[in-house]
Design an enzyme around this catalytic site. Structure first.
Site, PDB file in Angstrom:
ATOM      1  CB  ILE A   9      -0.966  -0.001   1.202  1.00  0.00           C
ATOM      2  CG1 ILE A   9      -1.940  -1.176   1.067  1.00  0.00           C
ATOM      3  CG2 ILE A   9      -1.718   1.314   1.296  1.00  0.00           C
ATOM      4  CD1 ILE A   9      -2.891  -1.320   2.244  1.00  0.00           C
ATOM      5  CD  GLN A  43       7.775   0.078  -3.040  1.00  0.00           C
ATOM      6  OE1 GLN A  43       7.961  -0.410  -4.140  1.00  0.00           O
ATOM      7  NE2 GLN A  43       8.610   0.952  -2.522  1.00  0.00           N
ATOM      8  NE  ARG A  57      -9.718   1.252  -3.383  1.00  0.00           N
ATOM      9  CZ  ARG A  57      -9.179   1.762  -4.495  1.00  0.00           C
ATOM     10  NH1 ARG A  57      -9.413   1.205  -5.653  1.00  0.00           N
ATOM     11  NH2 ARG A  57      -8.424   2.814  -4.456  1.00  0.00           N
ATOM     12  NE  ARG A 100      30.548   0.377 -24.147  1.00  0.00           N
ATOM     13  CZ  ARG A 100      30.775   1.293 -25.070  1.00  0.00           C
ATOM     14  NH1 ARG A 100      30.182   2.477 -25.001  1.00  0.00           N
ATOM     15  NH2 ARG A 100      31.622   1.051 -26.054  1.00  0.00           N
ATOM     16  CG  HIS A 101      34.810  -3.018 -22.379  1.00  0.00           C
ATOM     17  ND1 HIS A 101      35.483  -1.991 -23.016  1.00  0.00           N
ATOM     18  CD2 HIS A 101      33.812  -3.392 -23.211  1.00  0.00           C
ATOM     19  CE1 HIS A 101      34.928  -1.783 -24.202  1.00  0.00           C
ATOM     20  NE2 HIS A 101      33.908  -2.616 -24.347  1.00  0.00           N
ATOM     21  CG  ASN A 120      36.338   0.935 -27.072  1.00  0.00           C
ATOM     22  OD1 ASN A 120      36.387   0.572 -25.892  1.00  0.00           O
ATOM     23  ND2 ASN A 120      35.425   0.470 -27.900  1.00  0.00           N
ATOM     24  NE  ARG A 158      35.666  -4.961 -25.992  1.00  0.00           N
ATOM     25  CZ  ARG A 158      35.504  -5.940 -26.866  1.00  0.00           C
ATOM     26  NH1 ARG A 158      36.396  -6.905 -26.986  1.00  0.00           N
ATOM     27  NH2 ARG A 158      34.405  -5.961 -27.643  1.00  0.00           N
ATOM     28  CD  GLU A 203      29.119  -5.342 -28.193  1.00  0.00           C
ATOM     29  OE1 GLU A 203      28.134  -5.935 -27.709  1.00  0.00           O
ATOM     30  OE2 GLU A 203      29.199  -4.099 -28.264  1.00  0.00           O
ATOM     31  NE  ARG A 249      24.529  -3.008 -36.932  1.00  0.00           N
ATOM     32  CZ  ARG A 249      25.035  -2.474 -35.793  1.00  0.00           C
ATOM     33  NH1 ARG A 249      25.697  -1.330 -35.852  1.00  0.00           N
ATOM     34  NH2 ARG A 249      24.874  -3.077 -34.637  1.00  0.00           N
ATOM     35  CG  HIS A 253      31.113  -6.253 -24.588  1.00  0.00           C
ATOM     36  ND1 HIS A 253      32.437  -6.055 -24.859  1.00  0.00           N
ATOM     37  CD2 HIS A 253      31.030  -7.431 -23.915  1.00  0.00           C
ATOM     38  CE1 HIS A 253      33.147  -7.073 -24.381  1.00  0.00           C
ATOM     39  NE2 HIS A 253      32.322  -7.925 -23.818  1.00  0.00           N
ATOM     40  CG  MET A 288      24.955  -1.447 -20.684  1.00  0.00           C
ATOM     41  SD  MET A 288      26.389  -0.602 -20.024  1.00  0.00           S
ATOM     42  CE  MET A 288      25.600   0.732 -19.109  1.00  0.00           C
TER      43      MET A 288
END
Lengths: 469, 512
Positions: free
Chosen positions: A169, A171, A194, A256-257, A263, A306, A326, A351, A391, A395
């Protein structure tokens, strides 16, 4: 001897399908997720404040994420739309004829929308979220399901623990639009009244009277379950999911790593180690985790160098999951976007046209990733405090599950390097905090460009590529 | 230097160079720390042994070392001649003593298996129909720090019970000298002996703190209480998906492909002429099988789909059924691999199950990938799976209870359908060659490999083990009481095998 039909490979998803006269003949059904022939109607059952809406929303989020078009229909919401102002619990008194009429109308309106969703709009699962506490009401709904060719599955939540009910209640009910002008004590009292309105006529699912129905009865927030007549794959998955979720407070950390060598060069995929800044991030992450003072933190990584290097800096045990690797970029592994545009311009355009469904040649799509990650999500539901070092694409998939993002949004979610996302379940959703750990890194996020046409000039394809060495 | 990693040569797992104690576990979810005793509960002929064996087979296949301890078999070792149901009469004191000792002997072996032989799960298969007996087992588990999970099978449908008796009891060693009618009658009386004192699990009251699943009416209903961990959750999921409807599973590979003919592995080529001929033969074969509602599954590679197309029936494509990814070796011949990657070539022969191709997969990875296929196969009835050599080996190993060691060498030739029919406690397999010639793609174990896998090699979880032979050694010399507690009299001389989950630090050096 008749030859098998010729096959052609769909350029976007790389699915082989038969064709005749140059056109795909039969829509081969690639099994990504459980395909149901009959739509399924899930019917929630239970007194107020038993977690029905919590379960409805969570289940809907899960099913949509694994690719089963699902929608919830909350009858209380229909009531709020019809009866503009909520006055008091007396609306719910069993002898309030006016109230009963309105509530019945709302249920019927919701069922009409269910029918539209399942029979006309391509929905697979509808979750009918209401108390449905009488056998009579349930029979009406079951008949509705039968008439329309739906399979019906009941989910009942039974709980007598007053602490749990009080917590529920607090929450989710005190903040309800029904109690917008009330103080907390007033609202709680009214809500308890109720609940009383429903108690007298409550007919729980019975092992004899309801023995031919398909249902799961959840007792005491998951301490025990009664499962009856599971009919098909989707019901079996629903049962498994419901049996794995819990409500114990906890936090999930996603990151991520650290920045990797590839990268820096703007190359995708591969299996390189951390750059110097990446290593610095790993150390900052260790400090951050320490400061968070988390009880019994589990740490998960992929099997790529990584993420493991990053975890090593934490000095705590961690588990390697291959499924957290990944996305496999197939023939484009270790290329820069510029190289992909040069060598595979068609692929690059496809893509951008449908990043969620697009599968790299000899690689994977986001859609494949979601299927691969489903066991991770299931185990995350079982666990408590977890840090997942993964990755970018992975993610995004996990985040989309927690934040209820669509397939269209998922591949463009922002998951920058060196930033931890802290997710804490609250009410019906997830609180999200984003913590940048103050170590610079390249940006690897590529937005969808304006021009996604396969005939676009290279500059227009590459306009959103982030800077790199 | 922290964060310096090296990649293991066999499994391509990244591990720190300076092996610190907190090594990662290169597996999926961490299964469980405490070993678990699964305790079956139920009257005779309720499917306890069926479930025990099936569950054990599944758990071993996904890499959780599991073993069944069937108390009835201990009893048969001790009591050489079974006379009649009166042995089981609750007033037969002598027999009660023997039966209790058998249970204790089995529990002692459970303890050995879980504590010293690397076992993770022991299935204690007996009726366990009284609270007293179950309390004894609970005490035993508590003393040893084992988790306990009860699986009760409740069924009052007389036709199911009769059918079970026919399927597995009439042929039991107990009744080898009896006619079917005699055996049936005796067995029904045996059941009555237990019925009198049967106290079903009571999760609403007495057993509310136990972890258990009650399977009612052969899977129509389930009652699940207090699932403690991941493995119990998987066990529940598995039990809820299996069924006993008669059905047949057909496994075959795609027709011979262009690459098969060239001796190239992997890739995504189409069928050769003979491969196409095979698909037509397959179509005819299926028509002759006259099956009700056959589901057809393929991978997403062209060759399986082309094969399915010839059947002129709907089929579903599963990416999870794709052939093992040979990474950098994709589309090469074995000669080319040997020439270009001699070390990889040798490593694979040394340990074909664990070996992972660079940027590719291992058989171990395949098992993990195929688990949802197995789960769905359990749910389904008649299914034809058109797949690939390594994939088919993995699936076959599940059905025929083959170990990780045997799996990569199972024979799955082209143009041959394997027809699997569940029968009694296992699977009957028929091999049907459809009479269309094809190249042979099977490579036997090399001489090097025959020496056996390097015993010092690191193991991960997800190591299919064949369900171990049931332990029958009687530990009873007289009718004296032995207690099953952790008495110091237990032999501790058995060497501890490397449990598949824990990484053995000292051995890692042998990886590189």
């Amino acid at each position: 001897m008749a030859s098998p039909r010729e096959l052609t490979q769909n350029p976007l998803k790389k699915i082989w399908m038969p064709y005749s006269n140059g056109r795909p003949a039969q829509h081969a059904c690639p099994r990504g997720v459980c395909v149901t022939n009959c739509p399924t109607l899930i019917v929630m059952v239970g007194l107020p404040a038993r977690g029905k809406t919590y379960i409805s929303k969570k289940l809907t989020r899960y099913l949509n994420w694994i690719g089963v078009p699902t929608r919830e229909f909350n009858v209380g919401q229909y009531r709020r739309d019809l009866v503009k102002t909520y006055r008091s619990f007396e609306f719910f008194l069993p002898d309030n004829e006016e109230g009963l009429k309105i509530r019945k109308q709302c249920a019927e309106a919701a069922l009409r929308d269910v029918r539209r969703f399942l029979s006309e709009e391509g929905g697979h699962v509808a979750v009918f979220d209401a108390t449905n506490t009488t056998r009579e009401r349930r029979e009406t709904i079951f008949k509705f399901g039968e008439e329309n060719g739906y399979k019906t599955f009941f989910v009942e939540s039974v709980c007598v623990d007053p602490d749990v009910i009080a917590a529920n209640i607090v929450q989710v009910k005190l903040g309800s639009p029904d109690y917008i002008d009330c103080g907390n004590d007033e609202a709680t009292e009214d809500f308890m009244n109720r609940i009383e309105c429903y108690k007298n006529s409550y007919e729980t699912l019975d092992e004899n009277l309801d023995k031919d129905l398909s249902y799961i009865k959840i007792m005491d927030v998951g301490r025990s379950y009664l499962v009856n007549r599971v009919m098909d794959h989707i019901q079996s998955r629903i049962v498994y999911y419901l049996m794995n979720i819990h409500v114990t407070p906890r936090s999930i950390y996603l990151c991520r790593h650290g920045e990797s060598e590839l990268n820096l060069k703007g190359r995708i995929g591969g299996d390189t180690g951390l750059s110097p800044r990446g290593k610095e991030f790993a150390k900052s992450l260790a400090q951050f985790i320490n400061d968070q003072n988390i009880k019994d933190l589990k740490v998960w990584t992929s099997q790529m160098k990584r993420t493991i290097q990053t975890a090593e800096a934490l000095g705590v045990p961690y588990e390697q999951w291959k499924v957290l690797n990944e996305i496999d970029a197939g023939v484009c592994e270790e290329m820069t976007y510029e190289e992909i545009q040069e060598h595979h311009p068609l692929e690059f355009a496809l893509r951008d046209q449908d990043k969620y469904r697009y599968r790299y040649p000899k690689g994977e799509s986001y859609e494949d990733l979601v299927q691969r990650l489903e066991p991770v999500i299931m185990e995350l539901e079982r666990q408590e405090n977890v840090l997942v070092i993964c990755h970018q694409a992975v993610m995004r998939c996990l985040l989309a599950y927690f934040l209820d993002k669509t397939a269209e949004q998922l591949p463009y979610l922002k998951c920058p390097l060196h930033t931890v996302l802290k997710l804490t379940p609250v009410a019906y959703g997830c609180k999200l905090e984003s913590i940048f750990l103050n170590v610079e890194a390249v940006n690897t996020h590529r937005d969808r460009p304006e021009n996604v046409d396969i005939s676009r000039p290279p500059e227009e394809a590459l306009v959103t590529v982030p800077a790199h060495q | 230097m922290p964060m310096e990693l090296t990649q293991s040569r066999m499994q391509k797992i990244w591990i720190p160079i300076d092996h610190r104690p907190s090594l990662p576990r290169p597996c999926g979810p961490q299964l469980t720390n405490s070993p678990t005793v699964i305790v079956m509960v139920g009257l005779p002929a309720r499917g306890k042994t069926y479930m025990s064996k099936k569950l054990t087979r599944y758990l071993n296949w996904i890499g959780v070392p599991t073993k069944v301890f069937n108390v009835g078999e201990y009893r048969r070792e001790v009591v050489k001649e079974f006379s009649s149901y009166s042995f089981f009469h609750p007033d037969n004191e002598e027999a009660m003593k023997v039966r209790k000792q058998c249970a204790l002997a089995a529990l002692r072996d459970v303890q050995l298996y879980l504590k010293e032989e690397g076992g993770q799960i022991a299935v204690f298969d007996a009726t366990n129909t009284t609270k007293e007996r179950r309390d004894m087992v609970l005490d035993f588990a508590k003393e040893n720090d084992f988790k306990v999970f009860f699986i009760e099978s409740v069924c009052d449908d007389p036709s199911v019970v009769a059918s079970n008796i026919m399927e597995v009891k009439l042929s039991s060693p107990d009744y080898r000298d009896c006619s079917s009618a005699e055996a049936m009658e005796d067995f029904m009386k045996r059941i009555d002996c237990y019925q009198v004192n049967y106290q079903p699990l009571d999760p609403d009251n007495h057993d509310r703190d136990l972890s258990l699943i009650k399977v009612l009416d052969v899977g129509r209903r389930f009652l699940v209480n207090r699932v403690q961990d991941y493995i119990q959750s998987r066990i529940v999921y598995y039990l809820m998906n299996i069924h006993v409807q008669p059905r047949t599973i057909y496994l075959c590979r795609h027709g011979e492909s262009e690459y098969n003919v060239l001796g190239r592995i992997g890739g995504d080529s189409g069928l050769s002429i003979r491969g196409k001929k095979f698909s037509v033969a397959l179509c005819k074969f299926l028509e002759e099988q006259n099956l009700k509602d056959l589901k057809i599954w393929t991978s997403q590679l062209k060759r399986t789909i082309q094969t399915a197309e010839a059947l002129k029936l709907p089929y579903e494509q599963w990416k999870a059924l794709n052939e093992i990814d040979a990474g950098v070796c994709e589309e090469m011949t074995y000669e080319e691999i040997k020439e270009t990657y001699p070390e990889e070539y040798a490593l694979r022969d040394q340990d074909k199950y664990y070996y992972r191709y660079p940027t590719g997969e291992s058989y171990q990875d395949l098992v993990q990938r195929l688990e949802p296929v197995i789960m769905e196969l359990e749910r389904q009835e008649n299914v034809l799976v058109i797949c690939h050599q390594a994939v088919m080996r993995c699936l076959l190993a599940y059905f025929l209870d083959k170990s990780a060691d045997e799996m990569p060498y199972l024979k799955c030739p082209l143009h041959t359908v394997l027809k699997l029919t569940p029968v009694a406690y296992g699977c009957r397999v028929e091999s049907i060659y459809l009479n269309v010639e094809a190249v042979n793609t099977h490579r036997e174990r090399s001489e090097e490999a025959k020496k056996g896998p390097n015993p010092l090699m690191r193991r991960n979880s997800v190591t299919p083990l064949a369900s171990p032979e049931p332990t029958k050694k009687p530990r009873i010399n007289s009718f004296e009481e032995h207690t099953a507690s952790t008495s110091t009299s237990l032999p501790s001389c058995l060497p501890r095998e490397v449990p598949t989950q824990n990484l053995n630090l000292n051995n890692s050096q042998n990886q590189f």
